[in-house]
Motif scaffolding. Structure first.
Motif, PDB file in Angstrom:
ATOM      1  N   GLU A   1       0.844  -1.195   0.000  1.00  0.00           N
ATOM      2  CA  GLU A   1       0.000   0.000   0.000  1.00  0.00           C
ATOM      3  C   GLU A   1       0.882   1.249   0.000  1.00  0.00           C
ATOM      4  O   GLU A   1       1.947   1.268   0.608  1.00  0.00           O
ATOM      5  CB  GLU A   1      -0.885  -0.013   1.252  1.00  0.00           C
TER       6      GLU A   1
ATOM      7  N   ARG B   1       0.373   5.749  -0.069  1.00  0.00           N
ATOM      8  CA  ARG B   1      -0.409   6.979  -0.197  1.00  0.00           C
ATOM      9  C   ARG B   1       0.272   7.871  -1.224  1.00  0.00           C
ATOM     10  O   ARG B   1       1.479   8.081  -1.179  1.00  0.00           O
ATOM     11  CB  ARG B   1      -0.501   7.717   1.138  1.00  0.00           C
TER      12      ARG B   1
ATOM     13  N   LYS C   1      -9.893   2.874   0.817  1.00  0.00           N
ATOM     14  CA  LYS C   1      -8.976   1.878   0.264  1.00  0.00           C
ATOM     15  C   LYS C   1      -9.772   0.708  -0.307  1.00  0.00           C
ATOM     16  O   LYS C   1     -10.865   0.407   0.158  1.00  0.00           O
ATOM     17  CB  LYS C   1      -8.025   1.338   1.338  1.00  0.00           C
TER      18      LYS C   1
ATOM     19  N   ASP D   1      -5.183   6.542  -1.693  1.00  0.00           N
ATOM     20  CA  ASP D   1      -4.529   5.340  -1.158  1.00  0.00           C
ATOM     21  C   ASP D   1      -4.523   4.278  -2.250  1.00  0.00           C
ATOM     22  O   ASP D   1      -5.595   3.881  -2.747  1.00  0.00           O
ATOM     23  CB  ASP D   1      -5.281   4.825   0.060  1.00  0.00           C
TER      24      ASP D   1
ATOM     25  N   THR E   1      -3.361   0.464  -3.487  1.00  0.00           N
ATOM     26  CA  THR E   1      -2.949  -0.867  -3.024  1.00  0.00           C
ATOM     27  C   THR E   1      -2.580  -1.729  -4.228  1.00  0.00           C
ATOM     28  O   THR E   1      -3.131  -1.570  -5.314  1.00  0.00           O
ATOM     29  CB  THR E   1      -4.084  -1.558  -2.248  1.00  0.00           C
TER      30      THR E   1
END
Length: 402
Positions: free
Chosen positions: A208, A210, A334, A370, A372
């Protein structure tokens, strides 16, 4: 001789129904031509050919459901005689296949007013829904049968009388495209089966990061200033282009796992589309790496309504090399995806929202997303996944270069 087979349109497909042939025997085929319509759990799919040649024989009749890989037709590419090819029984074990032209009668023939009318099941369905008198139509399909195109042309012309002998209004010319609840439920079950297999068989790892979207959002806003509404960009087009650029730098994620890692030359990004009736479908933006941001936006605007109407092409469902899922506005912060086999990665974008963000010792409020990554540990590891996310972030910080 080329064996044209029922295509595999994803890990959730086991069989398909040959609804309508679009080409006739003896017709010259070019790469990209639509040869047939096939009904699957993902709806009615236009099936393309990827070879040049003459359509030699049709082996499966309209309305017949057959497993993935079944030989549907022979295409003569000039490299072998029909007599030199193996028999259908040898090509498809335990399956009895006979050329359509050898059959006495196909199920789409109907006696009407003393005259035999040949019409495909799909064409009949559309004609009945729109009150088109099929006895007035001239068929252009195999053996002169009426096919979908013939009915649609009659509807668009508005020249065919209804059963009451009246002309159709503009509103009633529309061919119903609203997917049924049964279609939506079947698709949801198919996706669930594929994801269960993914979760069971693929060793996922998750990363992950940001990412600051200030520069990207400013670029989109500035670009849209002088554009009409229909030509304006959405941030998702920029995200997709940035992913394609990152995959070009980290090719191990633009791949499939089929008896080992198989890197792909083209970058075809699958884009998750939610259906109004429930469930999802994942059409591919073909050759994403060679498209501009504007071209990607145009493709999205074309794909989404067709996906929701269950009107996609086989290449758009079978050629994805990597997948993106994006929550959009008003959604979760997310999203953690499951890999769609045989792909080896999926990237998820949460909602772009204002969040505290520190840079160079200074804290401020910025638009943040965010991101992932779920990847297959058989194909890559965390170091490669981290390189991909770093490359993606780099491109989002330089939107003018995309």
């Amino acid at each position: 001789m080329i064996k044209f087979q029922m295509p595999n349109l994803g890990a959730d497909m086991e069989a398909g129904t040959l609804v309508e042939w679009r080409k006739q025997t003896g017709e010259l085929l070019h790469r990209g031509d639509i040869i047939a319509d096939v009904e699957t759990q993902k709806g009615l799919i236009e099936i393309e050919v990827f070879d040049e040649g003459t359509l030699e024989k049709l082996l499966v009749k309209e309305g017949e459901k057959v497993p993935v890989g079944t030989v549907l037709a022979f295409i003569n590419d000039g490299k072998a005689d029909v007599s030199e090819s193996t028999t259908p029984e040898e090509e498809v074990p335990k399956q009895e296949i006979h050329p359509i032209e050898d059959r006495v009668e196909t199920p789409h023939e109907k006696i009407e007013e003393g005259e035999r009318i040949k019409i495909s099941p799909l064409a009949r369905k559309i004609a009945e829904a729109n009150h088109v008198d099929i006895s007035l139509l001239k068929g252009t399909g195999p053996e002169g049968s009426i096919v979908k195109k013939d009915v649609e042309e009659a509807i668009s012309e508005g020249e065919k009388p209804t059963q009451e002998g009246e002309k159709k209004t503009e509103e009633s010319k529309e061919i119903p495209a609203k997917p049924s609840t049964a279609n939506a439920n079947a698709m949801r079950m198919a996706v669930a089966a594929a994801m269960s297999k993914s979760n069971r068989e693929i060793p996922h790892y998750y990363l992950e990061k940001r990412m600051d979207m200030s520069k990207a959002m400013d670029w989109v806003k500035e670009t849209n200033k002088e554009r009409p509404i229909q030509k304006r960009l959405l941030p998702v087009a920029l995200l997709i282009k940035a992913v394609a650029k990152a995959l070009d730098e980290v090719p191990d994620l633009n791949a499939t796992w089929e008896n080992g890692l198989q890197r792909k030359n083209e970058i075809n990004i699958g884009f998750v589309v939610s259906l109004r009736s429930g469930g999802i479908v994942v059409p591919a933006i073909l050759q994403t790496d060679s498209k501009t941001v504007d071209q990607i936006m145009e493709t999205i605007n074309d794909l989404i309504p067709r996906a929701r109407a269950f009107k996609l092409r086989s290449s758009e469902l079978s050629q994805s090399t990597f997948t993106i899922t994006s929550i959009g506005e008003g959604g979760a912060d997310k999203v953690f995806g499951l890999i769609y086999p045989p792909q080896v990665g999926i990237v998820g974008f949460g909602e772009i929202s204002e969040q505290p963000f520190a840079e160079d010792g200074m804290l401020g409020i910025r638009p943040i997303v965010d991101v992932t990554l779920a990847a297959d540990h058989r194909a890559t590891d965390g170091l490669i996944g981290s390189r991909f996310l770093a490359a993606l972030n780099k491109h989002l910080q330089n939107p003018e270069e995309l």
